[in-house]
Scaffold this motif. Structure first.
Motif, mmCIF file in Angstrom:
data_model
loop_
_atom_site.group_PDB
_atom_site.id
_atom_site.type_symbol
_atom_site.label_atom_id
_atom_site.label_comp_id
_atom_site.label_asym_id
_atom_site.label_seq_id
_atom_site.Cartn_x
_atom_site.Cartn_y
_atom_site.Cartn_z
ATOM 1 N N LEU A 165 -7.808 36.463 89.303
ATOM 2 C CA LEU A 165 -8.987 36.634 90.090
ATOM 3 C C LEU A 165 -8.836 36.576 91.817
ATOM 4 N N THR A 166 -9.276 37.255 92.385
ATOM 5 C CA THR A 166 -8.992 38.039 93.716
ATOM 6 C C THR A 166 -10.459 37.421 94.346
ATOM 7 N N GLU A 167 -9.990 36.653 95.794
ATOM 8 C CA GLU A 167 -11.215 37.047 96.598
ATOM 9 C C GLU A 167 -10.965 37.388 97.326
ATOM 10 N N PHE A 168 -12.108 38.423 98.043
ATOM 11 C CA PHE A 168 -13.023 39.451 98.654
ATOM 12 C C PHE A 168 -13.555 38.539 100.195
ATOM 13 N N TYR A 187 -8.252 40.665 98.629
ATOM 14 C CA TYR A 187 -8.579 42.249 98.813
ATOM 15 C C TYR A 187 -9.174 42.112 100.325
ATOM 16 N N ILE A 188 -8.812 42.848 100.955
ATOM 17 C CA ILE A 188 -9.218 42.753 102.283
ATOM 18 C C ILE A 188 -9.835 44.063 102.665
ATOM 19 N N LYS A 189 -11.190 44.643 103.294
ATOM 20 C CA LYS A 189 -11.854 45.842 104.038
ATOM 21 C C LYS A 189 -11.732 45.010 105.137
ATOM 22 N N ILE A 190 -11.279 46.348 105.772
ATOM 23 C CA ILE A 190 -11.116 46.168 107.257
ATOM 24 C C ILE A 190 -11.661 47.374 107.969
ATOM 25 N N LEU A 236 -1.102 39.262 95.641
ATOM 26 C CA LEU A 236 -1.376 40.531 95.140
ATOM 27 C C LEU A 236 -2.408 40.661 97.073
ATOM 28 N N ILE A 237 -2.122 41.400 97.675
ATOM 29 C CA ILE A 237 -2.851 42.059 98.597
ATOM 30 C C ILE A 237 -3.133 43.698 99.280
ATOM 31 N N TYR A 238 -4.596 43.689 98.708
ATOM 32 C CA TYR A 238 -5.591 45.083 98.030
ATOM 33 C C TYR A 238 -6.201 44.708 99.386
ATOM 34 N N CYS A 239 -5.446 46.038 100.269
ATOM 35 C CA CYS A 239 -6.374 46.579 101.398
ATOM 36 C C CYS A 239 -7.218 48.303 101.640
ATOM 37 N N TYR A 240 -7.531 48.385 101.993
ATOM 38 C CA TYR A 240 -8.723 48.811 101.905
ATOM 39 C C TYR A 240 -8.942 48.595 103.728
#
Length: 81
Positions: free
Chosen positions: A5-8, A33-36, A61-65
């Motif tokens: 489960l991940t919040e976008f 998940y954060i798209k910058i 976890l932090i996924y960062c794009y």
């Protein structure tokens, strides 16, 4: 992502926008998940996330794009505290 489960979140704007959207993501999910879409360095992003996580008990976890760099990063929240 991958059954977790991940919040976008997508961020367009400055440092305050990153902080606010990440904080929203923490309240809504375990992993974020954060798209910058902004001209901010990965070093500065890590500093901003550290400031949000300081004193909090999160182990996700932090996924960062970063669209400027076209690069994906991922970090353990505990490593950024």
């Amino acid at each position: 992502m991958d059954g977790i489960l991940t919040e976008f979140k997508t961020v367009v704007g400055g440092e305050n926008a990153i902080s606010h959207r990440f904080r929203d993501g923490l309240h809504q999910g375990h992993n974020v998940y954060i798209k910058i879409d902004s001209h901010i360095t990965v070093r500065r992003v890590r500093q901003i996330l550290h400031g949000v996580l300081k004193g909090k008990d999160n182990d996700g976890l932090i996924y960062c794009y970063l669209t400027d760099e076209k690069t994906m990063y991922y970090w353990q929240m505990n490593d950024l505290k």
